[in-house]
Design a protein around this motif. Structure first.
Motif, PDB file in Angstrom:
ATOM      1  N   MET A  73       0.830  -1.207   0.000  1.00 40.56           N
ATOM      2  CA  MET A  73       0.000   0.000   0.000  1.00 40.56           C
ATOM      3  C   MET A  73       0.862   1.255   0.000  1.00 40.56           C
ATOM      4  SD  MET A  73      -3.024  -1.231   2.608  1.00 40.56           S
ATOM      5  CE  MET A  73      -3.661   0.399   2.843  1.00 40.56           C
ATOM      6  N   LEU A  74       1.938   1.251   0.769  1.00 33.40           N
ATOM      7  CA  LEU A  74       2.836   2.401   0.810  1.00 33.40           C
ATOM      8  C   LEU A  74       3.484   2.616  -0.550  1.00 33.40           C
ATOM      9  CD1 LEU A  74       4.214   4.570   2.537  1.00 33.40           C
ATOM     10  CD2 LEU A  74       5.979   2.897   3.060  1.00 33.40           C
ATOM     11  N   LEU A  75       3.891   1.544  -1.200  1.00 33.95           N
ATOM     12  CA  LEU A  75       4.495   1.640  -2.529  1.00 33.95           C
ATOM     13  C   LEU A  75       3.487   2.160  -3.543  1.00 33.95           C
ATOM     14  CD1 LEU A  75       7.051   1.080  -4.153  1.00 33.95           C
ATOM     15  CD2 LEU A  75       6.198  -1.227  -4.559  1.00 33.95           C
ATOM     16  N   ALA A  76       2.250   1.716  -3.468  1.00 32.84           N
ATOM     17  CA  ALA A  76       1.217   2.199  -4.383  1.00 32.84           C
ATOM     18  C   ALA A  76       0.977   3.692  -4.203  1.00 32.84           C
ATOM     19  CB  ALA A  76      -0.079   1.425  -4.164  1.00 32.84           C
ATOM     20  N   ILE A  77       0.979   4.145  -2.946  1.00 26.84           N
ATOM     21  CA  ILE A  77       0.784   5.576  -2.685  1.00 26.84           C
ATOM     22  C   ILE A  77       1.964   6.375  -3.214  1.00 26.84           C
ATOM     23  CG2 ILE A  77       0.635   7.287  -0.828  1.00 26.84           C
ATOM     24  CD1 ILE A  77      -1.009   5.212   0.730  1.00 26.84           C
ATOM     25  N   ALA A  78       3.172   5.869  -3.042  1.00 26.29           N
ATOM     26  CA  ALA A  78       4.364   6.580  -3.529  1.00 26.29           C
ATOM     27  C   ALA A  78       4.351   6.663  -5.053  1.00 26.29           C
ATOM     28  CB  ALA A  78       5.622   5.857  -3.042  1.00 26.29           C
ATOM     29  N   ILE A  79       3.996   5.578  -5.733  1.00 24.79           N
ATOM     30  CA  ILE A  79       3.949   5.595  -7.203  1.00 24.79           C
ATOM     31  C   ILE A  79       2.865   6.548  -7.690  1.00 24.79           C
ATOM     32  CG2 ILE A  79       3.379   4.170  -9.214  1.00 24.79           C
ATOM     33  CD1 ILE A  79       4.794   1.850  -7.791  1.00 24.79           C
ATOM     34  N   THR A  80       1.722   6.544  -7.020  1.00 26.77           N
ATOM     35  CA  THR A  80       0.644   7.457  -7.401  1.00 26.77           C
ATOM     36  C   THR A  80       1.067   8.905  -7.221  1.00 26.77           C
ATOM     37  OG1 THR A  80      -0.971   5.795  -6.730  1.00 26.77           O
ATOM     38  CG2 THR A  80      -1.774   8.044  -6.976  1.00 26.77           C
ATOM     39  N   GLY A  81       1.718   9.207  -6.104  1.00 26.30           N
ATOM     40  CA  GLY A  81       2.185  10.576  -5.867  1.00 26.30           C
ATOM     41  C   GLY A  81       3.191  11.021  -6.909  1.00 26.30           C
ATOM     42  N   ALA A  82       4.124  10.130  -7.279  1.00 22.47           N
ATOM     43  CA  ALA A  82       5.114  10.469  -8.294  1.00 22.47           C
ATOM     44  C   ALA A  82       4.432  10.687  -9.645  1.00 22.47           C
ATOM     45  CB  ALA A  82       6.166   9.370  -8.388  1.00 22.47           C
ATOM     46  N   SER A  83       3.458   9.874  -9.988  1.00 23.19           N
ATOM     47  CA  SER A  83       2.737  10.024 -11.252  1.00 23.19           C
ATOM     48  C   SER A  83       1.986  11.352 -11.303  1.00 23.19           C
ATOM     49  CB  SER A  83       1.760   8.870 -11.449  1.00 23.19           C
ATOM     50  OG  SER A  83       2.432   7.649 -11.464  1.00 23.19           O
ATOM     51  N   VAL A  84       1.336  11.714 -10.214  1.00 20.97           N
ATOM     52  CA  VAL A  84       0.610  12.987 -10.170  1.00 20.97           C
ATOM     53  C   VAL A  84       1.583  14.153 -10.303  1.00 20.97           C
ATOM     54  CG1 VAL A  84      -0.775  14.485  -8.663  1.00 20.97           C
ATOM     55  CG2 VAL A  84      -1.356  12.073  -8.898  1.00 20.97           C
ATOM     56  N   ALA A  85       2.742  14.054  -9.659  1.00 20.14           N
ATOM     57  CA  ALA A  85       3.728  15.124  -9.757  1.00 20.14           C
ATOM     58  C   ALA A  85       4.244  15.264 -11.187  1.00 20.14           C
ATOM     59  CB  ALA A  85       4.880  14.846  -8.800  1.00 20.14           C
ATOM     60  N   ILE A  86       4.506  14.148 -11.868  1.00 22.76           N
ATOM     61  CA  ILE A  86       4.983  14.208 -13.258  1.00 22.76           C
ATOM     62  C   ILE A  86       3.896  14.780 -14.162  1.00 22.76           C
ATOM     63  CG2 ILE A  86       5.641  12.760 -15.226  1.00 22.76           C
ATOM     64  CD1 ILE A  86       7.110  10.956 -13.210  1.00 22.76           C
TER      65      ILE A  86
END
Length: 102
Positions: A73-86
């Motif tokens: 779950m933590l990894l999914a949140i981190a990937i989602t945050g990075a995608s939104v930032a990009i």
């Protein structure tokens, strides 16, 4: 201009009944508690070495599964945050380049 209104207490209407008289009540003493009979002793739980190993193995499995789920779950949140930032950077770049062309 803005003055608060203090509410007034309305006067009671109709007939007022006199307060009811309170009569003292008598206190009745309870009968003394009877002696308790001893209950049967509960059987103690005997853990065999096999049961202890099974409990430790089960607990370890639960900890590993819960840890894996939380890390996922933590990894999914981190990937989602990075995608939104990009995506935000790309959109910002597109808007900025659109304004420069005009």
């Amino acid at each position: 201009m803005l003055r608060p209104k203090v509410p007034t207490m309305p006067q009671p209407t109709g007939q007022l009944a006199p307060p009811a008289a309170v009569e003292p009540t008598t206190i009745i003493q309870a009968a003394p508690a009877s002696t308790l009979t001893p209950t049967a002793a509960r059987p103690t739980v005997q853990l065999t070495p096999g049961a202890v190993i099974a409990l430790v193995g089960g607990g370890t499995a639960v900890v590993l599964v819960v840890g894996t789920v939380l890390v996922s779950m933590l990894l999914a949140i981190a990937i989602t945050g990075a995608s939104v930032a990009i995506c935000a950077l790309v959109i910002r770049s597109l808007i900025t380049s659109e304004n420069r062309r005009r």
